[in-house]
Design a protein around this motif. Structure first.
Motif, PDB file in Angstrom:
ATOM      1  N   VAL A 107      23.369  45.662  35.801  1.00 21.98           N
ATOM      2  CA  VAL A 107      24.379  45.332  34.790  1.00 21.98           C
ATOM      3  C   VAL A 107      25.708  45.055  35.480  1.00 21.98           C
ATOM      4  O   VAL A 107      26.253  45.932  36.151  1.00 21.98           O
ATOM      5  CB  VAL A 107      24.559  46.495  33.785  1.00 21.98           C
ATOM      6  CG1 VAL A 107      25.694  46.186  32.811  1.00 21.98           C
ATOM      7  CG2 VAL A 107      23.264  46.777  33.054  1.00 21.98           C
ATOM      8  N   LEU A 108      26.219  43.836  35.338  1.00 15.99           N
ATOM      9  CA  LEU A 108      27.571  43.529  35.799  1.00 15.99           C
ATOM     10  C   LEU A 108      28.485  43.985  34.664  1.00 15.99           C
ATOM     11  O   LEU A 108      28.622  43.312  33.650  1.00 15.99           O
ATOM     12  CB  LEU A 108      27.748  42.036  36.077  1.00 15.99           C
ATOM     13  CG  LEU A 108      29.025  41.656  36.809  1.00 15.99           C
ATOM     14  CD1 LEU A 108      28.854  40.322  37.521  1.00 15.99           C
ATOM     15  CD2 LEU A 108      30.234  41.654  35.946  1.00 15.99           C
ATOM     16  N   SER A 109      29.045  45.154  34.832  1.00 16.68           N
ATOM     17  CA  SER A 109      29.790  45.806  33.761  1.00 16.68           C
ATOM     18  C   SER A 109      31.222  45.295  33.635  1.00 16.68           C
ATOM     19  O   SER A 109      31.707  45.084  32.528  1.00 16.68           O
ATOM     20  CB  SER A 109      29.797  47.316  34.009  1.00 16.68           C
ATOM     21  OG  SER A 109      30.511  47.972  33.005  1.00 16.68           O
ATOM     22  N   GLU A 110      31.901  45.140  34.746  1.00 24.11           N
ATOM     23  CA  GLU A 110      33.310  44.715  34.735  1.00 24.11           C
ATOM     24  C   GLU A 110      33.556  43.733  35.868  1.00 24.11           C
ATOM     25  O   GLU A 110      33.084  43.940  36.980  1.00 24.11           O
ATOM     26  CB  GLU A 110      34.259  45.902  34.921  1.00 24.11           C
ATOM     27  CG  GLU A 110      34.189  46.965  33.862  1.00 24.11           C
ATOM     28  CD  GLU A 110      34.838  46.574  32.552  1.00 24.11           C
ATOM     29  OE1 GLU A 110      35.640  45.608  32.519  1.00 24.11           O
ATOM     30  OE2 GLU A 110      34.544  47.248  31.538  1.00 24.11           O
ATOM     31  N   ILE A 111      34.310  42.691  35.563  1.00 23.08           N
ATOM     32  CA  ILE A 111      34.847  41.798  36.593  1.00 23.08           C
ATOM     33  C   ILE A 111      36.257  41.449  36.123  1.00 23.08           C
ATOM     34  O   ILE A 111      36.442  40.825  35.078  1.00 23.08           O
ATOM     35  CB  ILE A 111      33.964  40.558  36.842  1.00 23.08           C
ATOM     36  CG1 ILE A 111      34.548  39.693  37.974  1.00 23.08           C
ATOM     37  CG2 ILE A 111      33.711  39.777  35.583  1.00 23.08           C
ATOM     38  CD1 ILE A 111      33.600  38.634  38.507  1.00 23.08           C
ATOM     39  N   GLU A 112      37.242  41.923  36.866  1.00 22.03           N
ATOM     40  CA  GLU A 112      38.645  41.801  36.451  1.00 22.03           C
ATOM     41  C   GLU A 112      39.498  41.300  37.616  1.00 22.03           C
ATOM     42  O   GLU A 112      39.313  41.748  38.748  1.00 22.03           O
ATOM     43  CB  GLU A 112      39.199  43.157  35.978  1.00 22.03           C
ATOM     44  CG  GLU A 112      38.331  43.875  34.962  1.00 22.03           C
ATOM     45  CD  GLU A 112      38.145  43.145  33.648  1.00 22.03           C
ATOM     46  OE1 GLU A 112      38.887  42.183  33.371  1.00 22.03           O
ATOM     47  OE2 GLU A 112      37.231  43.534  32.888  1.00 22.03           O
ATOM     48  N   VAL A 113      40.422  40.414  37.298  1.00 22.47           N
ATOM     49  CA  VAL A 113      41.346  39.881  38.297  1.00 22.47           C
ATOM     50  C   VAL A 113      42.749  39.893  37.697  1.00 22.47           C
ATOM     51  O   VAL A 113      42.949  39.434  36.560  1.00 22.47           O
ATOM     52  CB  VAL A 113      40.952  38.436  38.710  1.00 22.47           C
ATOM     53  CG1 VAL A 113      41.964  37.857  39.690  1.00 22.47           C
ATOM     54  CG2 VAL A 113      39.553  38.416  39.307  1.00 22.47           C
ATOM     55  N   ARG A 114      43.690  40.443  38.444  1.00 21.26           N
ATOM     56  CA  ARG A 114      45.088  40.447  37.969  1.00 21.26           C
ATOM     57  C   ARG A 114      45.514  39.017  37.641  1.00 21.26           C
ATOM     58  O   ARG A 114      45.092  38.071  38.296  1.00 21.26           O
ATOM     59  CB  ARG A 114      46.023  41.034  39.034  1.00 21.26           C
ATOM     60  CG  ARG A 114      45.900  42.531  39.198  1.00 21.26           C
ATOM     61  CD  ARG A 114      46.912  43.030  40.240  1.00 21.26           C
ATOM     62  NE  ARG A 114      46.825  44.453  40.433  1.00 21.26           N
ATOM     63  CZ  ARG A 114      47.541  45.358  39.763  1.00 21.26           C
ATOM     64  NH1 ARG A 114      48.414  44.962  38.851  1.00 21.26           N
ATOM     65  NH2 ARG A 114      47.384  46.635  40.012  1.00 21.26           N
ATOM     66  N   ARG A 115      46.371  38.893  36.634  1.00 21.87           N
ATOM     67  CA  ARG A 115      46.763  37.567  36.128  1.00 21.87           C
ATOM     68  C   ARG A 115      47.314  36.650  37.212  1.00 21.87           C
ATOM     69  O   ARG A 115      46.988  35.467  37.246  1.00 21.87           O
ATOM     70  CB  ARG A 115      47.766  37.713  34.988  1.00 21.87           C
ATOM     71  CG  ARG A 115      47.100  38.213  33.704  1.00 21.87           C
ATOM     72  CD  ARG A 115      48.093  38.482  32.611  1.00 21.87           C
ATOM     73  NE  ARG A 115      48.853  39.668  33.027  1.00 21.87           N
ATOM     74  CZ  ARG A 115      50.027  39.995  32.565  1.00 21.87           C
ATOM     75  NH1 ARG A 115      50.626  39.259  31.654  1.00 21.87           N
ATOM     76  NH2 ARG A 115      50.651  41.076  32.984  1.00 21.87           N
ATOM     77  N   ALA A 116      48.107  37.171  38.125  1.00 23.92           N
ATOM     78  CA  ALA A 116      48.714  36.329  39.162  1.00 23.92           C
ATOM     79  C   ALA A 116      47.687  35.767  40.145  1.00 23.92           C
ATOM     80  O   ALA A 116      47.979  34.805  40.853  1.00 23.92           O
ATOM     81  CB  ALA A 116      49.785  37.112  39.929  1.00 23.92           C
ATOM     82  N   TRP A 117      46.485  36.347  40.185  1.00 25.31           N
ATOM     83  CA  TRP A 117      45.439  35.877  41.107  1.00 25.31           C
ATOM     84  C   TRP A 117      44.326  35.129  40.380  1.00 25.31           C
ATOM     85  O   TRP A 117      43.395  34.647  41.012  1.00 25.31           O
ATOM     86  CB  TRP A 117      44.866  37.041  41.914  1.00 25.31           C
ATOM     87  CG  TRP A 117      45.770  37.450  43.036  1.00 25.31           C
ATOM     88  CD1 TRP A 117      45.733  37.006  44.329  1.00 25.31           C
ATOM     89  CD2 TRP A 117      46.858  38.353  42.968  1.00 25.31           C
ATOM     90  NE1 TRP A 117      46.732  37.588  45.055  1.00 25.31           N
ATOM     91  CE2 TRP A 117      47.446  38.418  44.241  1.00 25.31           C
ATOM     92  CE3 TRP A 117      47.432  39.121  41.948  1.00 25.31           C
ATOM     93  CZ2 TRP A 117      48.546  39.225  44.528  1.00 25.31           C
ATOM     94  CZ3 TRP A 117      48.510  39.917  42.227  1.00 25.31           C
ATOM     95  CH2 TRP A 117      49.060  39.957  43.504  1.00 25.31           C
TER      96      TRP A 117
END
Length: 184
Positions: free
Chosen positions: A105-115
């Motif tokens: 399960v790929l539960s979370e993938i998050e990137v800060r807005r500036a990146w």
């Protein structure tokens, strides 16, 4: 590993626990919400439960030491079909079978807005999935999530929709599957 001047590092659940506040801050930034708000608190509760699950893995992306993104997930245990509960259209019994080594399960993938928009998300995605030995991976998104076309462009296919549980962010979720290994 370094991609686009961002350093990628693999971590286990113990290391993830030590980074929880930093992960929460990056999560809040990715969504443009308050770090101590309800959405981030819900993320914290989900994350804490997942750090100890079988097959848990975290990959972080850093630029000059700052956490700019992350991805994590876990393996579905043998016989556990809860993830697929209520999916419509109903898949075959074979599709629902879990062996303990079949689905990650790929539960979370998050990137800060500036990146965002710089390839950091794709690099995280490929790094975590490239290290998996399962047959397939799955993820859930809100029905109108802006990320759905991105996932489709990365090879994911929508397999159905499940109802959300009480207290979930969405009343329903679209489920996607990607066969492993990932090829680009």
């Amino acid at each position: 590993m370094t991609i686009n001047d961002v350093s990628l590092t693999h971590h286990d659940g113990t290391e993830a626990t030590a980074m929880l506040q930093e992960l929460c801050d990056a999560y809040a930034d990715a969504y443009g919400v308050e770090p101590g708000g309800a959405k981030t608190a819900a993320f914290r509760r989900r994350a804490e439960k997942q750090f100890t699950r079988p097959g848990f893995a975290l990959v972080t992306a850093r630029d000059a030491g700052q956490l700019v993104g992350f991805v994590f997930g876990y393996t579905l245990p043998a016989g556990d079909t809860h993830w697929w509960g209520g999916v419509q259209p109903e898949p075959t019994a074979d599709f629902l079978q879990e062996t303990g080594s079949r689905t990650w399960v790929l539960s979370e993938i998050e990137v800060r807005r500036a990146w965002q928009g710089r390839g950091t998300g794709r690099a995280l995605h490929d790094a975590v999935l490239g290290a998996r030995s399962e047959e397939r991976t799955t993820l859930a998104t809100g029905p109108d999530a802006a990320a759905q076309p991105v996932y489709e462009s990365w090879g994911w296919r929508r397999v159905g929709r499940i109802p959300g549980d009480e207290g979930d962010y969405y009343s329903a979720y679209d489920l996607f599957v990607l066969e492993l290994p990932v090829s680009r």
